[in-house]
Design a protein around this motif. Structure first.
Motif, PDB file in Angstrom:
ATOM      1  N   LYS A 111       0.889  -1.175  -0.122  1.00  0.00           N
ATOM      2  CA  LYS A 111       0.031  -0.060   0.009  1.00  0.00           C
ATOM      3  C   LYS A 111       0.876   1.258  -0.009  1.00  0.00           C
ATOM      4  O   LYS A 111       0.503   2.372  -0.656  1.00  0.00           O
ATOM      5  N   PHE A 112       1.909   1.489   0.926  1.00  0.00           N
ATOM      6  CA  PHE A 112       2.813   2.296   0.636  1.00  0.00           C
ATOM      7  C   PHE A 112       3.432   2.878  -0.640  1.00  0.00           C
ATOM      8  O   PHE A 112       3.371   3.805  -0.939  1.00  0.00           O
ATOM      9  N   PHE A 113       4.075   1.843  -1.382  1.00  0.00           N
ATOM     10  CA  PHE A 113       4.548   2.047  -2.842  1.00  0.00           C
ATOM     11  C   PHE A 113       3.189   2.432  -3.586  1.00  0.00           C
ATOM     12  O   PHE A 113       3.583   3.083  -4.743  1.00  0.00           O
TER      13      PHE A 113
ATOM     14  N   ALA B 241       5.940   8.080 -12.784  1.00  0.00           N
ATOM     15  CA  ALA B 241       5.810   6.662 -12.407  1.00  0.00           C
ATOM     16  C   ALA B 241       4.523   6.163 -11.827  1.00  0.00           C
ATOM     17  O   ALA B 241       3.624   6.891 -11.082  1.00  0.00           O
ATOM     18  N   VAL B 242       4.349   4.973 -12.197  1.00  0.00           N
ATOM     19  CA  VAL B 242       2.944   4.201 -11.799  1.00  0.00           C
ATOM     20  C   VAL B 242       3.297   2.883 -11.520  1.00  0.00           C
ATOM     21  O   VAL B 242       4.298   2.120 -12.259  1.00  0.00           O
ATOM     22  N   GLY B 243       2.839   2.462 -10.459  1.00  0.00           N
ATOM     23  CA  GLY B 243       3.061   1.063 -10.266  1.00  0.00           C
ATOM     24  C   GLY B 243       2.776   1.008  -8.465  1.00  0.00           C
ATOM     25  O   GLY B 243       2.387   1.859  -7.891  1.00  0.00           O
ATOM     26  N   PRO B 244       2.842  -0.402  -7.976  1.00  0.00           N
ATOM     27  CA  PRO B 244       3.172  -1.673  -8.887  1.00  0.00           C
ATOM     28  C   PRO B 244       2.122  -1.837  -9.631  1.00  0.00           C
ATOM     29  O   PRO B 244       1.065  -2.153  -9.079  1.00  0.00           O
ATOM     30  N   VAL B 245       2.477  -2.365 -11.099  1.00  0.00           N
ATOM     31  CA  VAL B 245       1.432  -3.066 -12.044  1.00  0.00           C
ATOM     32  C   VAL B 245       1.741  -4.585 -12.197  1.00  0.00           C
ATOM     33  O   VAL B 245       2.973  -4.586 -12.665  1.00  0.00           O
ATOM     34  N   LYS B 246       1.158  -5.463 -11.279  1.00  0.00           N
ATOM     35  CA  LYS B 246       1.544  -6.783 -11.134  1.00  0.00           C
ATOM     36  C   LYS B 246       2.973  -6.542 -10.622  1.00  0.00           C
ATOM     37  O   LYS B 246       3.108  -6.315  -9.511  1.00  0.00           O
ATOM     38  N   ALA B 247       4.211  -7.121 -11.324  1.00  0.00           N
ATOM     39  CA  ALA B 247       5.395  -7.177 -10.991  1.00  0.00           C
ATOM     40  C   ALA B 247       6.212  -5.874 -11.267  1.00  0.00           C
ATOM     41  O   ALA B 247       7.555  -5.925 -10.691  1.00  0.00           O
ATOM     42  N   ASN B 248       5.777  -5.055 -11.850  1.00  0.00           N
ATOM     43  CA  ASN B 248       6.423  -3.819 -12.470  1.00  0.00           C
ATOM     44  C   ASN B 248       6.109  -2.467 -12.119  1.00  0.00           C
ATOM     45  O   ASN B 248       5.050  -2.497 -11.441  1.00  0.00           O
ATOM     46  N   HIS B 249       7.247  -1.395 -12.195  1.00  0.00           N
ATOM     47  CA  HIS B 249       6.833  -0.213 -11.979  1.00  0.00           C
ATOM     48  C   HIS B 249       6.997   0.450 -13.363  1.00  0.00           C
ATOM     49  O   HIS B 249       7.852  -0.008 -14.287  1.00  0.00           O
TER      50      HIS B 249
ATOM     51  N   PHE C  56      10.536  -1.331 -15.305  1.00  0.00           N
ATOM     52  CA  PHE C  56      11.238  -2.358 -14.818  1.00  0.00           C
ATOM     53  C   PHE C  56      10.749  -3.063 -13.524  1.00  0.00           C
ATOM     54  O   PHE C  56       9.521  -2.689 -13.162  1.00  0.00           O
ATOM     55  N   GLU C  57      11.347  -4.188 -13.422  1.00  0.00           N
ATOM     56  CA  GLU C  57      10.636  -5.289 -12.308  1.00  0.00           C
ATOM     57  C   GLU C  57      10.838  -4.673 -10.953  1.00  0.00           C
ATOM     58  O   GLU C  57      11.940  -4.393 -10.631  1.00  0.00           O
ATOM     59  N   SER C  58       9.895  -4.442 -10.264  1.00  0.00           N
ATOM     60  CA  SER C  58       9.904  -3.626  -8.829  1.00  0.00           C
ATOM     61  C   SER C  58       9.662  -4.912  -7.783  1.00  0.00           C
ATOM     62  O   SER C  58       9.807  -4.547  -6.776  1.00  0.00           O
ATOM     63  N   LYS C  59       9.307  -6.044  -8.177  1.00  0.00           N
ATOM     64  CA  LYS C  59       8.757  -7.270  -7.167  1.00  0.00           C
ATOM     65  C   LYS C  59       9.930  -7.506  -6.234  1.00  0.00           C
ATOM     66  O   LYS C  59       9.753  -7.505  -4.862  1.00  0.00           O
ATOM     67  N   VAL C  60      11.154  -7.631  -6.795  1.00  0.00           N
ATOM     68  CA  VAL C  60      12.196  -7.892  -5.951  1.00  0.00           C
ATOM     69  C   VAL C  60      12.478  -7.072  -5.187  1.00  0.00           C
ATOM     70  O   VAL C  60      12.892  -7.184  -3.949  1.00  0.00           O
ATOM     71  N   MET C  61      12.833  -5.631  -5.754  1.00  0.00           N
ATOM     72  CA  MET C  61      13.283  -4.484  -4.920  1.00  0.00           C
ATOM     73  C   MET C  61      12.249  -4.134  -3.859  1.00  0.00           C
ATOM     74  O   MET C  61      12.612  -3.845  -2.739  1.00  0.00           O
ATOM     75  N   GLN C  62      10.820  -4.379  -3.995  1.00  0.00           N
ATOM     76  CA  GLN C  62       9.786  -4.022  -2.807  1.00  0.00           C
ATOM     77  C   GLN C  62      10.058  -4.890  -1.850  1.00  0.00           C
ATOM     78  O   GLN C  62       9.966  -4.662  -0.582  1.00  0.00           O
ATOM     79  N   SER C  63      10.578  -6.283  -2.064  1.00  0.00           N
ATOM     80  CA  SER C  63      10.798  -7.208  -0.815  1.00  0.00           C
ATOM     81  C   SER C  63      12.112  -7.067  -0.376  1.00  0.00           C
ATOM     82  O   SER C  63      12.024  -7.507   1.086  1.00  0.00           O
ATOM     83  N   VAL C  64      13.120  -7.024  -1.150  1.00  0.00           N
ATOM     84  CA  VAL C  64      14.354  -7.066  -0.559  1.00  0.00           C
ATOM     85  C   VAL C  64      15.003  -5.655  -0.358  1.00  0.00           C
ATOM     86  O   VAL C  64      15.811  -5.364   0.636  1.00  0.00           O
TER      87      VAL C  64
END
Length: 674
Positions: free
Chosen positions: A291-293, A569-577, A542-550
Motif C-alpha cells: 500500500k505504501f508504494f 511513475a506508475v506502479g506496482p502494476v503486477k510485478a513492475n513499475h 522495470f521489475e520492482s517485485k524483488v526490490m519491494q521485498s528485498v
C-alpha cells in the motif's frame, strides 16, 4: 534320547544330579555333532565352488587363447585387427577393447592381446582407410554428423570419429588431418578459443578486401559473401570504444579503418544530498508495504499522458486487429506506442530495448509478433540484452526462427553482457546463475516420473511449470538462494559490462521508445545508467517485485529519480513499475502566496457530455452494457474529462489542450492564472 522338555523338567524338580548331568552330556554331544555336520557341509560347498571356479578359469583361459589365435589369423589375412561385429570374434574384440580402456584387463592379457596384433581403438593405424569411409558417408548422407553407434561397412566409424575429435582438442592431431576432416564438414575439432580466433581472422580478411575494393566501410546491416560483416564491424567498434579490443586486433583494424577512441564511462549516479528514502519510514514486508508504494505513485494517475491513460491504463483505445484483452501489460506498452505513432502519422522506426531478455519466449516477443502483423507500416528495431550464455544462445535461436521477424521492416540486435550503473570493474562483471545441469535433472525427473510430479506440466500451454528457473540470474548470489540453498548449486560467468546510455548509443542509434528492464533486483542501477536528459525514452518499465521485498529503499529512490527527470511513475502494476515520459510544457514552478498548491475544482456537478450520450445511446453495444450496469459507462465517460492540476497550481484540460484548444474552458481568470 532326552528332549528339551525332559531336561527342563529335570531341572525344575531338582532330581538326582547324576540324571540331570547325563541329560546335559547327551545334549552337548548332539550339539557338537550338529556343528561338525554344518561345518562339513559348508566346506563341501566352498570346495565345490572353488572347483567350479577353477574349471571356469581353465575354460576361460582356453577360450582366451583360442580367441587370440583366431585374432592372429585374422590379422595375418586382412592386415588389420578390426573384426566386424557380426564375425564370431566381433563381440569378444569389442568387450576386450572396452576392458582395456577402462583399465580392468590384466596387464599380462593386454600384452598377449597386443602380441596377437590387437589394437585398442578401431581403425588405429589406418587413418586413411577411415577417412575414405567417412568420405563415403558424407557423400551418401550429405553431412558429417555420424550417428553414435553407426558402422560403415562393419567398421565402427562413429567411435573412430569421436576419437579423432578428442585427439584434435588435445592437440595430438596433425594440422593437415584436422584440415581434411573440416573439409568434410566435421565440427568440434577446435577449441572455442581457436574457433573464435579463426572466425575473427576470416572476418578481418573479408573487411580488408571490402575496404580495398569499395574505399569505404560496410554499412551496419550489410552482408558480404553471406557474412554479416557490418554487424561484426559495429561490435568491434563498440569494443574499441570500451577499451575491450585486444591490442593486436586493434592494430590490425586500425590499418584498414578508423577506430573510435576509448571512452571513459560516465560517473555513477549519486544523490546530491540525502537519498529520498531517508526521509520516509517504509513499512515492514506485507500488505502495508504494498500500500505504501501504491500511494507513492497514486498522485501521478491523474496526470498521465493521454495516450498512456487511454490505451494502457484504461485500455479504451481500439488497437489494430481488435485483439481483445491481453494478459500482460508489456504487450500494451508496445502496441500502444505503435498506435500513438500511427495516430500521429509518425512512421519512424519503433525502437525497443529489453535488458534481461532471457530466452526470448516472453510477452515482448508476443507483442512484436502481433505488431508485425497489424502495424507493418511502422518499422521495428529491437535490442535484446542477455547476460547468461545459455539463455543468450536460445534467445538468438528463438528470434531467428520466428517467421514474423523475417523480411524487411524488422531488425534485431543481440548483445551478450550486463547493464548497470556502478557494478562494472574494468568493464567486466560477474553474473550469477544456477547450474543448468541441476535444472535439467529436475526437468528429466518431472518427465520420467509423472506419478511423483503430477502437476509439473499443468499449464495452459503444457510447458514445464518450473521453466522460469532458467531465467534466474543476478549480480548478487544471495538473490538466488531462495530457490537454491546450497552454494555449490550456484555458479557465475564473467562477462562484458556497460551503462545503458552506452548501449543505446552503440546499438539503438542513440534513441529508444521503450526500455524494458528485468535484472533480478538491480533494476534501479540500469535506470540510473540511462542518460534521461539526452535519450528520453517514452516508456521505462522495470521489475520492482524483488526490490519491494528485498531493497525497498532502492525502489522508493528510483521512483523519485524518474519523477525528477520528467517522468510519471506508475506502479506496482503486477510485478513492475512504469515511468512514462511527461511531454507537457514545463510550467514555472511558482505558487501564488496564500493559494493552495493543488486548488480544489469548482463544486459543480459535470453535465453529461454529448460524446458520452452518443456512445451510450440505445441500440449500441455500450448502451446495452450501460443499461445493464445502471449507467456506469455514461458516468465514467462524463467524469473522465476532468481538469488536472499543474505543478504550479494552475489547471489544464487534457482533452482540449492536447489538441490545441482553449485551456481550461469555463474556468475563472483566477483559476487560469498561475
Amino acid at each position: 534320547k532326552t528332549t528339551n522338555r525332559e531336561w527342563h523338567y529335570c531341572l525344575r524338580l531338582h532330581r538326582a544330579a547324576r540324571i540331570c548331568t547325563a541329560t546335559a552330556r547327551r545334549h552337548r554331544r548332539a550339539g557338537a555333532l550338529q556343528l561338525i555336520g554344518r561345518i562339513a557341509r559348508a566346506a563341501m560347498r566352498r570346495l565345490g565352488l572353488l572347483l567350479l571356479a577353477l574349471a571356469r578359469a581353465q575354460n576361460d583361459q582356453a577360450k582366451w587363447l583360442e580367441n587370440l589365435e583366431q585374432l592372429a589369423v585374422f590379422v595375418g589375412e586382412r592386415g588389420h585387427p578390426d573384426v566386424p561385429l557380426d564375425h564370431p570374434l566381433g563381440k569378444w574384440l569389442a568387450s576386450t577393447r572396452a576392458s582395456i580402456r577402462r583399465g580392468t584387463l590384466d596387464a599380462g592379457r593386454v600384452a598377449e592381446f597386443r602380441a596377437a596384433g590387437g589394437l585398442v581403438h578401431p581403425m588405429e593405424g589406418r587413418w586413411d582407410d577411415a577417412h575414405v569411409l567417412l568420405t563415403e558417408f558424407v557423400r551418401r548422407e550429405g553431412h558429417a554428423d555420424v550417428p553414435p553407434a553407426h558402422r560403415e561397412r562393419g567398421v565402427p566409424l562413429a567411435a573412430w570419429l569421436r576419437r579423432q575429435k578428442r585427439e584434435a582438442l588435445e592437440g595430438l592431431m596433425a594440422p593437415n588431418r584436422v584440415k581434411m576432416l573440416e573439409e568434410l564438414g566435421v565440427t568440434g575439432l577446435r577449441s572455442k578459443t581457436e574457433r573464435k580466433e579463426d572466425t575473427w581472422a576470416r572476418n578481418f580478411d573479408l573487411l580488408a578486401r571490402y575496404v580495398a575494393q569499395h574505399k569505404t566501410e560496410p554499412g551496419r546491416s550489410e552482408v558480404v559473401e553471406g557474412k554479416p560483416l557490418g554487424t561484426w564491424l559495429a561490435s568491434q567498434k563498440v569494443k574499441a570504444a570500451r577499451g575491450d579490443l585486444l591490442p593486436e586486433r586493434s592494430k590490425k583494424l586500425s590499418s584498414v579503418i578508423t577506430l573510435p577512441s576509448v571512452k571513459k564511462s560516465a560517473p555513477s549516479w549519486t544523490w546530491p544530498g540525502a537519498n529520498p528514502s531517508e526521509s520516509v519510514t517504509i513499512p515492514p514486508l506485507g500488505n502495508s508495504r504494498s500500500k505504501f508504494f501504491t500511494e507513492q505513485t497514486a498522485p501521478n494517475l491523474a496526470t498521465l499522458p493521454e495516450w498512456y491513460a487511454n490505451c494502457v491504463h484504461r485500455k479504451e483505445t481500439t488497437l489494430q486487429g481488435n485483439p481483445g484483452r491481453f494478459r500482460d501489460e508489456q504487450i500494451y506498452h508496445v502496441l500502444c506506442l505503435l498506435e500513438d505513432k500511427l495516430s500521429k502519422k509518425d512512421l519512424s522506426p519503433l525502437v525497443v530495448v529489453q535488458v534481461g531478455s532471457n530466452d526470448g519466449d516472453d510477452a515482448v516477443r508476443e507483442a512484436l509478433i502481433y505488431a508485425r502483423r497489424h502495424y507493418s507500416s511502422i518499422p521495428i528495431k529491437v535490442v535484446l540484452v542477455e547476460p547468461t550464455q545459455r539463455n543468450f544462445e536460445r534467445l538468438k535461436k528463438v528470434y531467428s526462427s520466428t517467421a514474423a521477424f523475417q523480411g524487411p521492416g524488422f531488425e534485431a540486435e543481440f548483445v551478450h553482457g550486463a547493464v548497470c550503473d556502478d557494478c562494472c570493474v574494468n568493464d567486466r562483471v560477474k553474473i550469477y546463475h544456477p547450474k543448468w545441469s541441476i535444472i535439467e535433472q529436475w526437468y528429466r525427473d518431472a518427465v520420467d516420473h509423472p506419478e511423483k510430479h503430477p502437476k509439473a506440466f499443468d499449464t495452459p500451454d503444457g510447458s514445464w511449470r518450473q521453466k522460469w528457473l532458467y531465467e534466474l540470474n543476478s549480480l548478487d548470489p544471495e538473490n538466488l538462494k531462495k530457490n537454491f540453498k546450497n552454494d555449490a548449486d550456484i555458479t557465475y560467468d564473467e562477462i562484458a559490462c556497460f551503462k545503458a546510455a552506452s548501449l543505446l548509443d552503440a546499438f539503438a542509434g542513440g534513441r529508444a521508445d521503450y526500455v524494458m528492464i528485468d535484472v533480478e533486483g538491480f533494476d534501479d542501477s540500469v535506470v540510473y545508467s540511462l542518460d534521461l536528459g539526452r535519450h528520453r525514452p517514452r516508456l521505462i518499465a522495470f521489475e520492482s517485485k524483488v526490490m519491494q521485498s528485498v531493497r525497498p529503499e532502492a525502489l522508493f529512490d528510483v521512483v523519485e529519480f524518474c519523477g525528477q527527470r520528467g517522468y510519471k511513475a506508475v506502479g506496482p502494476v503486477k510485478a513492475n513499475h512504469v515511468c512514462i515520459r511527461d511531454d507537457r510544457s514545463v510550467a514555472k514552478p511558482v505558487t501564488p502566496p496564500g493559494k493552495p498548491y493543488y486548488p480544489q475544482p469548482p463544486p459543480t456537478k459535470p453535465e453529461p457530455l454529448p460524446e458520452a450520450k452518443r456512445l451510450t445511446a440505445p441500440g449500441t453495444a455500450l448502451g446495452a452494457a450501460d443499461k445493464k450496469n445502471n449507467g456506469v459507462a455514461e458516468w465514467y465517460l462524463t467524469n473522465f474529462r476532468v481538469r488536472f492540476a499543474r505543478e504550479d497550481g494552475s489547471w489544464f484540460d487534457p482533452d482540449v489542450e492536447d489538441f490545441g484548444g482553449e485551456p481550461c474552458p469555463g474556468c475563472t481568470a483566477d483559476e487560469k492564472a498561475p
